[in-house]
Structures are given as structure tokens and as C-alpha cells.
Scaffold this active site. Structure first.
Site, mmCIF file in Angstrom:
data_model
loop_
_atom_site.group_PDB
_atom_site.id
_atom_site.type_symbol
_atom_site.label_atom_id
_atom_site.label_comp_id
_atom_site.label_asym_id
_atom_site.label_seq_id
_atom_site.Cartn_x
_atom_site.Cartn_y
_atom_site.Cartn_z
ATOM 1 C CG ASN A 14 -2.174 -0.877 0.947
ATOM 2 O OD1 ASN A 14 -3.060 -0.509 0.178
ATOM 3 N ND2 ASN A 14 -2.206 -2.051 1.560
ATOM 4 N NE ARG A 91 4.825 -2.565 17.137
ATOM 5 C CZ ARG A 91 5.251 -3.415 18.048
ATOM 6 N NH1 ARG A 91 4.739 -3.411 19.252
ATOM 7 N NH2 ARG A 91 6.225 -4.263 17.763
ATOM 8 C CG HIS A 109 -9.705 -3.784 8.411
ATOM 9 N ND1 HIS A 109 -8.823 -4.447 9.251
ATOM 10 C CD2 HIS A 109 -10.801 -4.575 8.308
ATOM 11 C CE1 HIS A 109 -9.381 -5.574 9.652
ATOM 12 N NE2 HIS A 109 -10.575 -5.677 9.095
HETATM 13 C C1 GRF Z 1 -3.141 -5.016 3.962
HETATM 14 O O1 GRF Z 1 -3.958 -6.128 3.679
HETATM 15 C C2 GRF Z 1 -3.882 -4.010 4.791
HETATM 16 O O2 GRF Z 1 -5.247 -3.990 4.524
HETATM 17 C C3 GRF Z 1 -3.645 -4.488 6.192
HETATM 18 O O3 GRF Z 1 -2.336 -4.991 6.189
HETATM 19 C C4 GRF Z 1 -1.978 -5.371 4.868
HETATM 20 C C5 GRF Z 1 -0.756 -4.601 4.523
HETATM 21 O O4 GRF Z 1 -0.231 -4.963 3.285
HETATM 22 N N1 GRF Z 1 -3.838 -3.423 7.137
HETATM 23 P P1 GRF Z 1 0.973 -4.122 2.676
HETATM 24 O O5 GRF Z 1 2.081 -4.148 3.734
HETATM 25 O O6 GRF Z 1 0.492 -2.744 2.401
HETATM 26 O O7 GRF Z 1 1.375 -4.862 1.446
#
Ligand code: GRF
Length: 215
Positions: A14, A91, A109
Site C-alpha cells: 500500500n 500495532r 483494513h
Molecule cells: C493489507 O492487507 C492491509 O489492509 C492491512 O495490512 C496489509 C498490509 O499490506 N492493514 P501491505 O504491507 O500494504 O502490502
């Protein structure tokens, strides 16, 4: 130019999606700092590749969780950060950080909140047997995935889905809606009224729900 601070514990896809939108010129923002609690987070490699400053802050070095989050808040403030992006940060954020950035912390999420908060949102959705799941970008409060919802995207849950296939389908939507939420914030178009986030001048997602095409 909106100054971002990113907190990540792992893969950082992300984080990467946000970097990509900045580099394409679609998002008028800059990542001032990546903060991680995990020295082997792949997110660090992404920061290096894109010349983004990063620091590892070791939670074990702090007497309390609040002290750890105070340190993070101080680091973000020193760098002039205006919006904090939780991108796979494993966390629960505590008061010293929330108070330092009121209504200025976002999280993503992998489920349609308020369904399936906490860890393994995708597995919870499969176990429950829902036919539609998705992802949610929300502002962060002191609860676990409870803050006001900014954007959600839905994806189908298919009969043969495993946790991996569903996670991958959800992730491709995450990569679309997270940069979009940051862009709306950067344009001053998010207005929190109680639990509801209004999006100004955005008729196509006036309902706060968008459904990007899934792969
Ligand atoms: C994602 O599935 C997000 O929704 C959740 O943790 C994961 C993180 O993935 N909070 P990345 O580290 O961004 O690839």
C-alpha cells in the site's frame, strides 16, 4: 503539497501504491518519512528505492507503549508531517499519537468494516461465509478499526477462494482506494461529521462506496 508520514511493519504494497500515485503526479503529496517497527520490513527497500527517509524505532527500547507512540509522534512532528498513513502497521495506535494528529491518521483494513475487524479480516470473511467482502479506508481512533469510514470497495467472495486468492483480490482494491482517500484529504474534501465522513464535490462516490473493477 501534503506532507505524509507512513508507518509500516511489513511488505508495504500500500505504501508502494501511494508512492506510485505521487510519482505519476496524481497525488500532490510527499512522503517525509517511513517509520517501521520491524527492521526487516520490505517497506524499507521500497523507501530506499524511492529515496524516502526511513527509520526503525524499536518498541523494545521503550518502557511503555505510550512512550513508543510519543516517540513516533515526535518524529513525525519534527518532519512537519500533516497526515499519517498506517500501511500494514501491526500495532494498535495509542493516545499520544492520536492526540498529536487528531483526525489526521488513516488506516486500511482488508474487510468491509465494521465486519471482521482485527487480524486476518480475509480469513474471518471466508470462515463466516460472506459472499461479498472488500476493504475500508478509515480515520484512526483509539479502538481497533473503529474510526470514521472514508471509502470502501467491495469484492466478491468466490466459491473456491482461499485466504490467498481472496486477499489478492482485496489487495488490488486496497491499492486503488488508499491513494484515492489520501488524494481527497489532500484536496481538503473530507469532512468528518460524527461517525460519517462526507466527501465534498465527488458525486460518483457520494455514497462513500466505490467499486473499482476487480482483476
Ligand atoms: C493489507 O492487507 C492491509 O489492509 C492491512 O495490512 C496489509 C498490509 O499490506 N492493514 P501491505 O504491507 O500494504 O502490502
Amino acid at each position: 503539497m501534503l506532507k505524509l508520514g507512513v508507518l509500516a511493519s511489513g511488505r508495504g504494497s500500500n505504501f508502494q501504491a501511494i508512492i506510485a500515485e505521487i510519482e505519476k503526479g496524481n497525488l500532490k503529496a510527499s512522503v517525509e518519512i517511513l517509520i517501521t517497527d520491524n527492521p526487516s520490513a520490505f517497506a524499507i527497500e521500497r523507501a530506499k528505492k524511492h529515496n524516502i527517509n526511513y527509520i526503525f524505532i524499536d518498541p523494545k527500547e521503550f518502557p511503555t507503549k505510550d512512550a513508543f507512540f510519543k516517540r513516533i509522534a515526535d518524529e513525525l512532528k519534527v518532519r512537519g508531517v500533516e497526515l499519517v498513513i498506517l500501511a500494514g502497521f501491526m500495532r494498535i495506535v495509542r493516545k499520544p499519537l492520536i492526540d498529536a494528529f487528531p483526525d489526521r491518521i488513516m488506516n486500511i483494513h482488508p474487510a468491509l468494516l465494521p465486519a471482521f475487524p482485527g487480524l486476518h479480516g480475509q480469513r474471518q470473511a471466508l470462515d463466516y461465509g460472506v459472499k461479498i467482502s472488500g476493504c475500508t479506508v478509515h480515520f484512526v481512533d483509539e479502538g481497533m478499526d473503529t474510526g470514521p469510514i472514508i471509502i470502501q470497495a467491495s469484492v466478491p467472495v468466490l466459491p473456491d477462494d482461499t485466504e490467498d486468492t481472496l486477499s489478492e483480490r482485496i489487495l488490488s482494491s486496497e491499492h486503488k482506494i488508499y491513494p484515492e482517500a489520501v488524494r481527497l484529504f489532500s484536496e481538503g474534501r473530507l469532512e468528518i461529521r460524527g461517525r460519517t465522513v462526507r466527501i465534498k464535490d465527488h458525486p460518483e462516490i457520494a455514497s462513500n462506496i466505490i467499486n473499482p473493477p476487480c482483476r
